[in-house]
Enzyme design. Structure first.
Site, PDB file in Angstrom:
ATOM      1  N   GLY A   1       0.813  -1.208   0.000  1.00 30.61           N
ATOM      2  CA  GLY A   1       0.000   0.000   0.000  1.00 30.61           C
ATOM      3  C   GLY A   1       0.845   1.255   0.000  1.00 30.61           C
ATOM      4  CB  ALA A   2       4.407   1.705  -0.544  1.00 32.46           C
TER       5      ALA A   2
ATOM      6  N   GLY B   1      11.354  10.089  -2.070  1.00 34.21           N
ATOM      7  CA  GLY B   1      12.074   9.464  -0.968  1.00 34.21           C
ATOM      8  C   GLY B   1      13.574   9.627  -1.083  1.00 34.21           C
TER       9      GLY B   1
ATOM     10  CB  VAL C   1      -1.643  -7.698  -1.324  1.00 33.01           C
ATOM     11  CG1 VAL C   1      -0.498  -6.708  -1.369  1.00 33.01           C
ATOM     12  CG2 VAL C   1      -2.977  -6.992  -1.095  1.00 33.01           C
TER      13      VAL C   1
ATOM     14  CE1 TYR D   1     -10.841   0.056   5.482  1.00 35.01           C
ATOM     15  CE2 TYR D   1     -12.042   1.122   7.269  1.00 35.01           C
ATOM     16  CZ  TYR D   1     -10.875   0.912   6.566  1.00 35.01           C
ATOM     17  OH  TYR D   1      -9.719   1.558   6.957  1.00 35.01           O
ATOM     18  CB  ALA D   2     -16.688  -2.466   9.993  1.00 32.66           C
ATOM     19  CB  ALA D   3     -16.447  -7.471   8.289  1.00 33.78           C
ATOM     20  CB  ALA D   4     -11.889  -6.325   5.841  1.00 33.71           C
ATOM     21  CE  LYS D   5      -8.184  -1.699   7.157  1.00 30.95           C
ATOM     22  NZ  LYS D   5      -6.795  -2.033   6.730  1.00 30.95           N
TER      23      LYS D   5
END
Length: 249
Positions: free
Chosen positions: A14-15, A51, A62, A153-157
């Site tokens: 996620g960079a 950077g 991923v 999203y809530a479930a995945a986190k």
């Protein structure tokens, strides 16, 4: 307290923007050899351009097991993994009955399945090293409810947090720590900016008013803790979920 990562190999997913970008750049600035991964090539180009130090980029989905294994093996033994890939995949909050299985899987896979596949790929070499750091960037949504209203999203986190704790239990005997950082509202990428704008002035005021520090988060609020958890200073911290949210009632 000076923290350096000279000689360490670090993988950050996620960079391509936001929190993941900031984390990858900070590791590189502190001496690490960093592989910054994302599906967004344009974003990765910006990460590399902004950077310093030894930072390379790579395209990676991923959720693809074969691709994950290939990229990790190609990079070489990594002692630190930060899984920051995730998000809401462009979705917005809708009633439960309108959510399709594909909508659900799209979010769950990149957040939770991605964390599993990345950890699975780096752990064999970490076990050989008898040392490793795995840090997942979860969310306050995994501990409560999501401000987005997106069920997946809530479930995945929440699942990502559960995975973190289970892996900490399994991998501790090998000298590998596994922790999760649960950010509050951080304005760090186009999605969070759209969410912020959608609140309007009154909603923005309510949100910041509910935060003890009276401001939303910054990338460096998250990256600073990530660097600490990845360092030798945190070698007896594992299985923890640390909220970084400016204080919430």
């Amino acid at each position: 307290m000076e923290i350096r990562f000279d000689g360490e190999r670090v993988i950050v997913t996620g960079a391509g923007h936001g929190i993941g970008r900031g984390i990858a750049q900070e590791f590189a600035a502190l001496g690490a050899e960093v592989l910054a991964l994302d599906v967004n090539k344009a974003g990765l180009d910006e990460t590399a351009g902004g950077g310093e130090g030894l930072l390379t980029t790579g395209l990676l989905d991923v959720t693809d097991p074969a691709a994950v294994r290939s990229v990790v093996e190609g990079f070489g033994p990594a002692s630190i993994l930060v899984h920051s890939a995730g998000g809401v995949r462009g979705q917005v909050g809708r009633p439960l009955e309108e959510i399709t299985p594909a909508d659900w899987s799209d979010i769950v896979d990149v957040n939770m399945k991605g964390a599993f596949l990345m950890a699975q790929a780096v752990v064999p070499e970490m076990k050989k090293l008898r040392r490793g750091r795995i840090i997942t960037i979860s969310s306050g949504a995994g501990l409560g409810v999501s401000l987005t209203g997106i069920q997946a999203y809530a479930a995945a986190k929440a699942g990502e947090i559960g995975l973190t704790r289970q892996l900490a239990h399994e991998l501790g005997p090998f000298g590998i720590t596994v922790n999760s950082i649960a950010p509050g509202f951080v304005r760090s990428n186009p999605t969070t900016e759209r969410q912020w704008d959608a609140y309007g002035p009154e909603g923005q005021e309510r949100l910041t008013g509910s935060i003890f520090m009276r401001r939303t988060g910054r990338v460096e609020d998250i990256s600073g803790l990530t660097l600490f958890l990845a360092s030798d200073r945190a070698e007896w911290i594992t299985g923890q979920v640390i909220q970084v949210n400016g204080g919430r009632a």
